[in-house]
Motif scaffolding. Structure first.
Motif, PDB file in Angstrom:
ATOM      1  N   ARG A   1      17.377  47.076  46.190  1.00 29.51           N
ATOM      2  CA  ARG A   1      17.638  46.232  47.653  1.00 29.51           C
ATOM      3  C   ARG A   1      16.306  45.816  48.853  1.00 29.51           C
ATOM      4  O   ARG A   1      16.100  44.559  49.171  1.00 29.51           O
ATOM      5  N   GLU A   2      15.667  47.400  48.817  1.00 34.30           N
ATOM      6  CA  GLU A   2      14.629  46.682  49.672  1.00 34.30           C
ATOM      7  C   GLU A   2      13.224  46.357  49.307  1.00 34.30           C
ATOM      8  O   GLU A   2      13.097  45.149  50.259  1.00 34.30           O
ATOM      9  N   ALA A   3      13.102  46.095  47.905  1.00 32.67           N
ATOM     10  CA  ALA A   3      12.275  44.947  47.665  1.00 32.67           C
ATOM     11  C   ALA A   3      12.697  43.735  47.196  1.00 32.67           C
ATOM     12  O   ALA A   3      11.547  42.976  47.414  1.00 32.67           O
ATOM     13  N   GLU A   4      14.005  43.919  46.756  1.00 35.02           N
ATOM     14  CA  GLU A   4      14.235  42.806  47.148  1.00 35.02           C
ATOM     15  C   GLU A   4      14.243  41.938  48.118  1.00 35.02           C
ATOM     16  O   GLU A   4      13.553  40.368  48.125  1.00 35.02           O
ATOM     17  N   ARG A   5      14.417  42.970  49.961  1.00 32.02           N
ATOM     18  CA  ARG A   5      14.537  41.999  51.070  1.00 32.02           C
ATOM     19  C   ARG A   5      12.717  41.493  51.272  1.00 32.02           C
ATOM     20  O   ARG A   5      12.570  40.429  51.808  1.00 32.02           O
ATOM     21  N   ARG A   6      11.811  42.471  51.179  1.00 30.76           N
ATOM     22  CA  ARG A   6      10.418  42.381  51.378  1.00 30.76           C
ATOM     23  C   ARG A   6      10.064  41.046  50.379  1.00 30.76           C
ATOM     24  O   ARG A   6       9.095  40.517  50.608  1.00 30.76           O
ATOM     25  N   THR A   7      10.330  40.875  48.668  1.00 34.08           N
ATOM     26  CA  THR A   7      10.279  39.989  48.565  1.00 34.08           C
ATOM     27  C   THR A   7      10.839  38.596  48.979  1.00 34.08           C
ATOM     28  O   THR A   7      10.163  37.705  48.780  1.00 34.08           O
ATOM     29  N   GLN A   8      11.850  38.047  49.388  1.00 31.95           N
ATOM     30  CA  GLN A   8      12.295  37.433  49.886  1.00 31.95           C
ATOM     31  C   GLN A   8      11.505  36.834  51.526  1.00 31.95           C
ATOM     32  O   GLN A   8      11.592  35.918  51.535  1.00 31.95           O
ATOM     33  N   GLU A   9      11.093  38.120  51.855  1.00 37.53           N
ATOM     34  CA  GLU A   9      10.281  37.727  52.868  1.00 37.53           C
ATOM     35  C   GLU A   9       8.959  37.101  52.933  1.00 37.53           C
ATOM     36  O   GLU A   9       8.302  35.778  53.556  1.00 37.53           O
ATOM     37  N   VAL A  10       8.401  37.446  51.713  1.00 37.82           N
ATOM     38  CA  VAL A  10       6.690  36.738  51.303  1.00 37.82           C
ATOM     39  C   VAL A  10       7.375  35.597  50.816  1.00 37.82           C
ATOM     40  O   VAL A  10       6.540  34.599  51.374  1.00 37.82           O
ATOM     41  N   ASN A  11       8.285  35.219  49.674  1.00 38.78           N
ATOM     42  CA  ASN A  11       8.701  33.937  49.379  1.00 38.78           C
ATOM     43  C   ASN A  11       9.163  32.853  50.852  1.00 38.78           C
ATOM     44  O   ASN A  11       8.443  31.860  50.186  1.00 38.78           O
ATOM     45  N   ALA A  12       9.716  33.595  52.048  1.00 44.54           N
ATOM     46  CA  ALA A  12       9.892  32.156  52.736  1.00 44.54           C
ATOM     47  C   ALA A  12       8.708  31.962  53.575  1.00 44.54           C
ATOM     48  O   ALA A  12       8.420  31.401  53.871  1.00 44.54           O
TER      49      ALA A  12
END
Length: 163
Positions: free
Chosen positions: A13-24
């Motif tokens: 979940r933490e990796a997905e959250r960080r991925t979404q932040e970078v993609n945003a």
């Protein structure tokens, strides 16, 4: 020694959250992806890779040298692209200034409105050169014809002598 390569649900979940932040952060204002890896992104990726590498199998020297060479190439291409953009903007400004005081015919691309008159002023808006003709703002690309200063418009055939 065996290295654990699976992630816990919390880590996932933490990796997905960080991925979404970078993609945003990498998305353009219109929501589309930029599709290019800039120098800051490349450096972050390299640092992240170094930070999370397996200590039992450090990155090979040739891989590191290869990535640094890629970064150097990226930096040079970025600088060259900026220089080309600056030259292009300078050329557009030169073209626009050459039209000052000259009569132009244009069609405003956004409205389809025809404009005919003398370029009275040059302005910049949103980083683009604009021509001011009859109190109308035109893009340089809207201009269809340029006449020497003071030259009247050509009359269509059969229209000579009509007011």
């Amino acid at each position: 020694m065996e290295v654990n390569t699976t992630m816990s649900p919390t880590e996932t979940r933490e990796a997905e959250r960080r991925t979404q932040e970078v993609n945003a952060r990498l998305r353009r204002p219109d929501g589309s992806a930029r599709g290019e890896l800039g120098r800051n992104s490349f450096l972050r990726l390299l640092v992240t890779e170094l930070r999370h590498q397996d200590p039992t199998q450090p990155m090979q020297d040739r891989e590191f040298i290869s990535q640094m060479a890629q970064f150097s190439s990226l930096e040079q291409m970025t600088n060259m692209n900026e220089a080309i953009q600056n030259m292009q903007n300078s050329n557009k400004a030169t073209e626009a200034f050459a039209l000052l005081g000259r009569r132009v015919e244009a069609v405003i691309s956004s409205t389809g409105e025809a404009v005919d008159g003398v370029v009275s002023r040059i302005s910049y808006r949103n980083g683009n050169v604009r021509l001011i003709v009859n109190n109308r703002e035109l893009q340089l690309s809207d201009v269809n014809a340029v006449y020497p200063a003071g030259q009247p418009a050509e009359q269509p055939q059969g229209q000579a002598g009509r007011p």
